[in-house]
Design a protein around this motif. Structure first.
Motif, short mmCIF file in Angstrom:
data_model
loop_
_atom_site.label_atom_id
_atom_site.label_comp_id
_atom_site.label_asym_id
_atom_site.label_seq_id
_atom_site.Cartn_x
_atom_site.Cartn_y
_atom_site.Cartn_z
N GLU A 261 5.25 2.16 -9.16
CA GLU A 261 3.85 1.93 -8.65
C GLU A 261 3.69 0.61 -8.18
O GLU A 261 2.98 0.20 -6.93
N PRO A 262 4.18 -0.58 -8.91
CA PRO A 262 3.92 -1.89 -8.54
C PRO A 262 4.69 -2.34 -7.24
O PRO A 262 3.97 -3.04 -6.36
N LEU A 263 5.53 -1.49 -7.04
CA LEU A 263 6.40 -1.81 -5.74
C LEU A 263 5.72 -1.07 -4.77
O LEU A 263 5.55 -1.63 -3.46
N GLY B 133 2.67 -0.62 -4.45
CA GLY B 133 1.45 -1.44 -4.11
C GLY B 133 1.70 -2.76 -3.25
O GLY B 133 0.74 -3.07 -2.35
N TRP B 134 2.77 -3.29 -3.55
CA TRP B 134 3.27 -4.66 -2.87
C TRP B 134 3.60 -4.21 -1.41
O TRP B 134 3.13 -4.97 -0.52
N LEU B 135 4.22 -3.06 -1.18
CA LEU B 135 4.40 -2.64 -0.02
C LEU B 135 3.36 -2.22 0.80
O LEU B 135 3.47 -2.39 2.02
N ASN B 136 2.54 -1.53 0.22
CA ASN B 136 1.17 -1.09 0.97
C ASN B 136 0.53 -2.24 1.40
O ASN B 136 -0.26 -2.29 2.40
N LEU B 137 0.34 -3.21 0.33
CA LEU B 137 -0.35 -4.35 0.75
C LEU B 137 0.21 -5.05 1.83
O LEU B 137 -0.45 -5.75 2.74
N ALA B 138 1.42 -5.29 1.66
CA ALA B 138 2.36 -6.10 3.18
C ALA B 138 2.17 -5.42 4.21
O ALA B 138 1.58 -5.91 5.41
N GLN B 139 2.18 -3.95 4.07
CA GLN B 139 1.85 -3.19 5.41
C GLN B 139 0.69 -3.31 5.90
O GLN B 139 0.40 -3.47 7.13
#
Length: 300
Positions: free
Chosen positions: A165-167, A169-175
Motif C-alpha cells: 500500500e505505501p508503495l 501510494g507513492w507511485l500514484n502520487l508521483a503519477q
C-alpha cells in the motif's frame, strides 16, 4: 506544396526564439506526460502481480523454521497442510486458495532473480511451501489471519497489502504530480502556439492581405502556420521520446532492475506505449490550437 514548405521554414526562421520556446515547453511537458504514463503502467504491473489477486500469504513450516507451530527440523506434514487448507476453504471470508509447492515457488524465484548471482546458490529445498489467499473483501482479513496463524505447520501469515500500500501510494502520487504538471505545461505550450501564430500573422499582415486580394484559398494561407506549430511540436516530441528512452535504459534497466529485483519493472514495450502517446498528444496539441488561432487572427 513548394510554396507552403517555403513559407513554413521562413516562418520558423522569423520567429526562431518563439519556436525554441515552444519546443522546450513541449519537450518538458511531453516528457512529464510520458513519465506519468509509464508510472501508471508500473503501478498496473505491480498490482497485476500481487495486489489484485492475493491478499494474504500463509507460509508453512520448513526444517529450518522456528516458531511455536513448527516442529524442529521438520517440514509441515501433509496432514497439517490438509488441515490448513480445509480451514481456509471453509472460511466464509475466503474467495480462493492457491497452493504453491517449493518447486513452484522456486520457479517464480528464478523468474524474479534471473539476472542475479544469488540464483546459483539456491535450490527448491531452500524455498517454503505456502498458501496464497484471495479474500471476498480485502479489508476483512483479520478473521482469516486469526483462524490459521496458530495452527500446527504455519510458520507465519503475511498481509501483503500492508507492504504494498505505501508503495502504491507513492507511485500514484508521483503519477498524479507528473500528469498534473504536464497538463499545466501543455496548456502553456498551446497558448504559446496561439501567441506565436498571432505575432506571425501581425508581422505578415501585408503579405496575407495581398494573398486574399488575389483569391488565395483558406488552406493555402493557413497551411504554413499549422505546419510551423506541427514541426515545433514534433521536435519537442522527439526530444521527449529521447528522454523517456534514457529513463528506461539508465534509470530503470541499469539501476532499478539491478537494485530491486523483486519488482517487475516496465520494459521497452511499455516505454514504447508512452512514446506513442507523447507523439499523438504532440500532434493534437499543435494542430488544434493552430487551427483555432488561424481562424481567429487570419480571418480566413
Amino acid at each position: 506544396m513548394r510554396h507552403t514548405l517555403s513559407e513554413t521554414f521562413t516562418g520558423l526562421r522569423r520567429n526562431l526564439s518563439m519556436t525554441i520556446a515552444v519546443i522546450v515547453t513541449m519537450w518538458v511537458s511531453l516528457s512529464l506526460f510520458g513519465v506519468g504514463v509509464m508510472a501508471a503502467q508500473q503501478v498496473d504491473l505491480i498490482k497485476g502481480r500481487w495486489y489484485d489477486r492475493i491478499e494474504l500469504t500463509v507460509f508453512l513450516c520448513t526444517s529450518a523454521s522456528q516458531g511455536p507451530n513448527c516442529d524442529a527440523g521438520q517440514d509441515a506434514t501433509q496432514a497439517q497442510k490438509d488441515a490448513i487448507r480445509q480451514a481456509l476453504e471453509s472460511n466464509p471470508e475466503v474467495q480462493t486458495v492457491y497452493y504453491q509447492s517449493k518447486d513452484q515457488v522456486f520457479e517464480e524465484f528464478k523468474e524474479v532473480y534471473k539476472d542475479s548471482s544469488i540464483l546459483s546458490a539456491m535450490s527448491p529445498k531452500d524455498m517454503q511451501d505456502l498458501y496464497r489467499i484471495k479474500l471476498k473483501d480485502p479489508q476483512e482479513y483479520q478473521g482469516v489471519r486469526a483462524a490459521v496463524e496458530g495452527m500446527p505447520g504455519v510458520q507465519a501469515v503475511q498481509d501483503l497489502r500492508q507492504y504494498l500500500e505505501p508503495l502504491f501510494g507513492w507511485l500514484n502520487l508521483a503519477q498524479g504530480l507528473a500528469v498534473g504538471a504536464s497538463a499545466l505545461l501543455l496548456l502553456a505550450a498551446a497558448l504559446q502556439i496561439i501567441n506565436t501564430i498571432r505575432m506571425a500573422a501581425y508581422s505578415r499582415r501585408r503579405e496575407l492581405g495581398i494573398m486574399r486580394l488575389v483569391g488565395a484559398g483558406n488552406w493555402y494561407i493557413t497551411a504554413p502556420f499549422v505546419l510551423e506549430s506541427l514541426i515545433a511540436a514534433l521536435i519537442g516530441a522527439a526530444l521527449a521520446c529521447g528522454t523517456l528512452a534514457a529513463l528506461e535504459q539508465f534509470v530503470i534497466i541499469d539501476n532499478a532492475k539491478v537494485s530491486i529485483q523483486t519488482v517487475h519493472w516496465v520494459e521497452w514495450q511499455h516505454a514504447s506505449v508512452a512514446m506513442a502517446g507523447v507523439v499523438l498528444v504532440a500532434i493534437v496539441l499543435s494542430t488544434v490550437p493552430a487551427l483555432i488561432a488561424t481562424r481567429r487572427y487570419l480571418k480566413v
